[in-house]
Design a protein around this motif. Structure first.
Motif, mmCIF file in Angstrom:
data_model
loop_
_atom_site.group_PDB
_atom_site.id
_atom_site.type_symbol
_atom_site.label_atom_id
_atom_site.label_comp_id
_atom_site.label_asym_id
_atom_site.label_seq_id
_atom_site.Cartn_x
_atom_site.Cartn_y
_atom_site.Cartn_z
ATOM 1 N N LEU A 164 12.040 -2.569 -0.805
ATOM 2 C CA LEU A 164 10.610 -2.819 -1.007
ATOM 3 C C LEU A 164 10.289 -4.300 -0.809
ATOM 4 O O LEU A 164 9.257 -4.656 -0.224
ATOM 5 C CB LEU A 164 10.197 -2.373 -2.410
ATOM 6 N N ASN A 165 11.179 -5.157 -1.299
ATOM 7 C CA ASN A 165 10.974 -6.592 -1.114
ATOM 8 C C ASN A 165 10.976 -6.949 0.370
ATOM 9 O O ASN A 165 10.130 -7.722 0.839
ATOM 10 C CB ASN A 165 12.066 -7.358 -1.854
ATOM 11 N N ARG A 187 6.999 6.761 4.784
ATOM 12 C CA ARG A 187 7.324 7.371 3.487
ATOM 13 C C ARG A 187 6.096 7.432 2.580
ATOM 14 O O ARG A 187 5.873 8.419 1.869
ATOM 15 C CB ARG A 187 8.451 6.585 2.816
ATOM 16 N N PHE A 188 5.284 6.397 2.598
ATOM 17 C CA PHE A 188 4.114 6.346 1.716
ATOM 18 C C PHE A 188 2.808 6.709 2.435
ATOM 19 O O PHE A 188 1.749 6.659 1.822
ATOM 20 C CB PHE A 188 3.995 4.955 1.088
ATOM 21 N N ASP A 189 2.908 7.043 3.705
ATOM 22 C CA ASP A 189 1.728 7.403 4.491
ATOM 23 C C ASP A 189 0.651 6.334 4.349
ATOM 24 O O ASP A 189 -0.510 6.616 3.998
ATOM 25 C CB ASP A 189 1.200 8.774 4.054
ATOM 26 N N LEU A 190 1.014 5.094 4.644
ATOM 27 C CA LEU A 190 0.138 3.957 4.399
ATOM 28 C C LEU A 190 -0.883 3.773 5.510
ATOM 29 O O LEU A 190 -0.554 3.827 6.702
ATOM 30 C CB LEU A 190 0.963 2.679 4.273
ATOM 31 N N VAL A 191 -2.122 3.527 5.119
ATOM 32 C CA VAL A 191 -3.156 3.078 6.045
ATOM 33 C C VAL A 191 -3.139 1.556 6.086
ATOM 34 O O VAL A 191 -3.205 0.931 7.143
ATOM 35 C CB VAL A 191 -4.546 3.598 5.611
ATOM 36 N N GLN A 199 0.789 2.652 -5.151
ATOM 37 C CA GLN A 199 1.650 3.832 -5.144
ATOM 38 C C GLN A 199 2.948 3.607 -5.913
ATOM 39 O O GLN A 199 3.497 4.539 -6.489
ATOM 40 C CB GLN A 199 1.948 4.249 -3.699
ATOM 41 N N VAL A 200 3.415 2.377 -5.924
ATOM 42 C CA VAL A 200 4.659 2.080 -6.644
ATOM 43 C C VAL A 200 4.384 1.635 -8.077
ATOM 44 O O VAL A 200 5.048 2.082 -9.020
ATOM 45 C CB VAL A 200 5.472 0.994 -5.898
ATOM 46 N N PRO A 216 17.159 6.323 -0.013
ATOM 47 C CA PRO A 216 17.373 6.942 1.301
ATOM 48 C C PRO A 216 16.459 6.394 2.394
ATOM 49 O O PRO A 216 16.793 6.506 3.584
ATOM 50 C CB PRO A 216 17.079 8.426 1.032
ATOM 51 N N VAL A 217 15.318 5.811 2.031
ATOM 52 C CA VAL A 217 14.452 5.186 3.034
ATOM 53 C C VAL A 217 15.167 3.984 3.641
ATOM 54 O O VAL A 217 15.126 3.760 4.861
ATOM 55 C CB VAL A 217 13.106 4.766 2.405
#
Length: 314
Positions: A164-165, A187-191, A199-200, A216-217
């Motif tokens: 994430l970092n 993974r997060f379907d980000l726009v 989301q986190v 796993p990402v």
């Protein structure tokens, strides 16, 4: 079925708790899965509810009651790390069982007991969290497992946080964008990349096990050749290798002795990338004998219950 000698093992984890009951021949007689018993996440009451449901489920399958269990071992996450909570957890286990034929310990013991069938050697756990445990000639030692806030190096949680970092730094230009950036977006379907914050960390954000579930990402990005993700796996292997070396020294293995080393937890059990890098770090001088896990940690908990009772399981 009453009168049988059953040994119940409880393998608590950051994501789930598995209950396995075996008979005197080592045959699995009952199995049950409940939610996490990680009291730092679900509180003491939440941990006790999971234990109560699991014990009740096992007894229902056996058509018996806890009094017919010969011995019980409860391997619980973070047990042994809080002088106020530990006695309360142990007392609640005694209340649920209605007898004193049980022992509580850290869930790291389950991984060791299962992987090495209670034989001398080292087990590294890299699941939601990470910890190492080993025994040699009656001496026991642990390393790591200080919690996700400032430890748990090499765990799924740690790998996910590093990922994430890296995503955040790729997003704002501090790192060149590689495949890791895109796999997190998918993974997060980000726009918008900043949407990942809610989301986190938002009100409906991820708990500890949910964050660990992002490891796993990072593995997906490693498979795609992302240099930053590969470095995360390299560092994870470095940390886990350091645990093994520390345990080897603390337990007093001779310098020429090949130490049996096994593993448990999703990162080492399911991710060949991290495990392969770990083996490369420890396997160059023949000082470790890599042992494929013989049993699951949950079965190991039941095996350890029999061990504590003085029973020999074939």
């Amino acid at each position: 079925m009453k009168g049988s000698r059953w040994f119940l093992g409880v393998d608590g984890g950051g994501t789930k708790t598995e209950f396995v009951c075996i008979d005197a021949a080592g045959k699995v007689a009952a199995r049950q899965i409940e939610g996490t018993t990680y009291h730092l996440q679900v509180g003491l009451d939440g941990a006790v509810r999971a234990l109560e449901a699991g014990i009740a489920g096992i007894c229902a399958q056996l058509d018996t009651d806890p009094g017919d269990l010969a011995f019980v071992f409860c391997g619980l996450p973070a047990f042994g790390e809080d002088a106020a909570i530990d006695p309360q957890l142990a007392a609640q286990c005694g209340r649920l069982l209605g007898h004193g034929r049980y022992r509580c310990g850290n869930d790291m013991i389950c991984g060791w007991a299962g992987s090495l069938a209670c034989a001398d050697g080292i087990n590294l756990v890299a699941g939601t969290g990470s910890i190492g445990y080993g025994e040699r000639q009656g001496k026991a030692a642990r390393v790591g497992g200080w919690g996700e806030l400032f430890s748990d190096e090499g765990s799924a949680y740690w790998i996910a946080v590093q990922g994430l970092n890296a995503f955040s730094r790729m997003s704002d230009g501090r790192l060149p964008r590689g495949p890791l950036h895109e796999v997190f977006r998918q993974r997060f379907d980000l726009v918008d990349d900043l949407d990942i914050c809610a989301q986190v960390m938002g009100e409906q954000g991820l708990q500890r096990d949910g964050i660990a579930g992002l490891a796993p990402v990072v593995a997906q990005a490693v498979a795609a050749g992302d240099a930053v993700a590969i470095d995360i796996h390299e560092r994870a292997a470095d940390e886990l290798a350091a645990m093994a070396r520390a345990l080897r020294e603390t337990l007093g293995f001779d310098s020429a002795e090949a130490v049996p080393l096994s593993w448990s937890g999703g990162v080492l059990a399911n991710d060949a990338s991290v495990r392969g890098r770990l083996e490369a770090r420890l396997g160059d001088r023949g000082r470790y004998d890599f042992v494929e896990p013989r049993h699951s940690p949950a079965y190991g908990a039941a095996l350890y219950a029999a061990h504590l009772a003085g029973a020999t399981i074939p």
